[in-house]
Design a protein around this motif. Sequence first.
Motif, PDB file in Angstrom:
ATOM      1  N   GLU A  20       0.918  -1.297   0.272  1.00 36.11           N
ATOM      2  CA  GLU A  20      -0.318  -0.183  -0.048  1.00 36.11           C
ATOM      3  C   GLU A  20       0.879   1.498  -0.297  1.00 36.11           C
ATOM      4  OE1 GLU A  20      -2.887   0.467   3.188  1.00 36.11           O
ATOM      5  OE2 GLU A  20      -4.020  -2.311   2.620  1.00 36.11           O
ATOM      6  N   ALA A  21       2.052   1.258   0.920  1.00 35.12           N
ATOM      7  CA  ALA A  21       2.399   2.140   1.165  1.00 35.12           C
ATOM      8  C   ALA A  21       3.508   2.289  -0.290  1.00 35.12           C
ATOM      9  CB  ALA A  21       3.687   2.559   2.180  1.00 35.12           C
ATOM     10  N   GLY A  22       3.704   1.441  -0.773  1.00 36.11           N
ATOM     11  CA  GLY A  22       4.438   1.485  -2.110  1.00 36.11           C
ATOM     12  C   GLY A  22       3.857   2.481  -3.758  1.00 36.11           C
TER      13      GLY A  22
ATOM     14  N   GLY B 192      13.736  11.266   2.511  1.00 30.79           N
ATOM     15  CA  GLY B 192      12.536   9.252   2.567  1.00 30.79           C
ATOM     16  C   GLY B 192      11.720   9.000   3.660  1.00 30.79           C
ATOM     17  N   PHE B 193      11.119   7.815   3.889  1.00 28.57           N
ATOM     18  CA  PHE B 193      10.124   7.359   3.930  1.00 28.57           C
ATOM     19  C   PHE B 193      10.296   6.454   4.703  1.00 28.57           C
ATOM     20  CE2 PHE B 193       6.937   4.476   4.756  1.00 28.57           C
ATOM     21  CZ  PHE B 193       5.636   5.221   5.179  1.00 28.57           C
ATOM     22  N   ALA B 194      10.039   5.951   6.325  1.00 26.34           N
ATOM     23  CA  ALA B 194      10.771   5.030   6.767  1.00 26.34           C
ATOM     24  C   ALA B 194       9.151   4.278   7.773  1.00 26.34           C
ATOM     25  CB  ALA B 194      11.568   5.061   8.308  1.00 26.34           C
ATOM     26  N   GLU B 195       8.701   2.618   7.679  1.00 26.80           N
ATOM     27  CA  GLU B 195       7.528   2.502   8.182  1.00 26.80           C
ATOM     28  C   GLU B 195       7.924   2.471   9.412  1.00 26.80           C
ATOM     29  OE1 GLU B 195       5.407  -0.172   4.601  1.00 26.80           O
ATOM     30  OE2 GLU B 195       7.440  -0.623   4.985  1.00 26.80           O
ATOM     31  N   ASP B 196       8.661   2.383  10.073  1.00 25.02           N
ATOM     32  CA  ASP B 196       8.806   2.380  11.526  1.00 25.02           C
ATOM     33  C   ASP B 196       8.768   3.149  12.364  1.00 25.02           C
ATOM     34  OD1 ASP B 196       9.798   0.973  13.569  1.00 25.02           O
ATOM     35  OD2 ASP B 196      10.946   0.982  13.805  1.00 25.02           O
ATOM     36  N   GLY B 197       7.783   4.060  13.186  1.00 25.96           N
ATOM     37  CA  GLY B 197       7.295   4.853  13.600  1.00 25.96           C
ATOM     38  C   GLY B 197       8.818   5.793  14.520  1.00 25.96           C
TER      39      GLY B 197
END
Length: 194
Positions: free
Chosen positions: A85-87, A126-131
């Motif tokens: 979904e994020a991709g 950048g985007f990191a999925e880990d909060g």
Amino acid sequence: MQLKRLFSTDNVKGTRDYLNTQKRYEILRTLLYFGISLSLFAAGYIQTGSRGNLLTIIAVLGCLPASKSAVGAVMFCRFHSCGAEAGAEIERHSQGLSGLYDMVFTSYQKNYVVSHLAVCGNTVCGFAEDGRFAENEFYRHIGDILKRDGHKNVTVKIFTNLARYTERLEQMKALERDEDQSRAVIATLKSVAL
């Protein structure tokens, strides 16, 4: 079909689903290497009836590349590719920008998993999925690497909120682009990522 995809040349560092594909490749390669060593040992044992033969020595030496491959497999098993979904959302907003998927940067203290990086001249987002992404430590780590490689005044920002990241991607499209600098920064980032 799956085997063809696994061994295709499309699996290049920085492409979408790189980590998951590389993980499967490393596991298969490790099993193959250990299988070759085991079969050589078995052939020597069956042939001579003892472990003291030349094929045993070759089998033991064959365990060296197999063990190295096992280390690579363990490293890749620890990480996951960017979520579907994020991709898809990132892909919709990153058209026209230079980007990298599935980047894992390692340091002595910590590993930094960045699902996507967009580069536009001297701006890296950048985007990191880990909060719980350790932003400040990452900025120091990657900033030092970029400076050592001769990139001056590069700004790096990592988002953990997808909506804010896609908003920033849209803003980056309006920035002035220096394709040579973007390519150089991307080359540096790829060279230090897993």
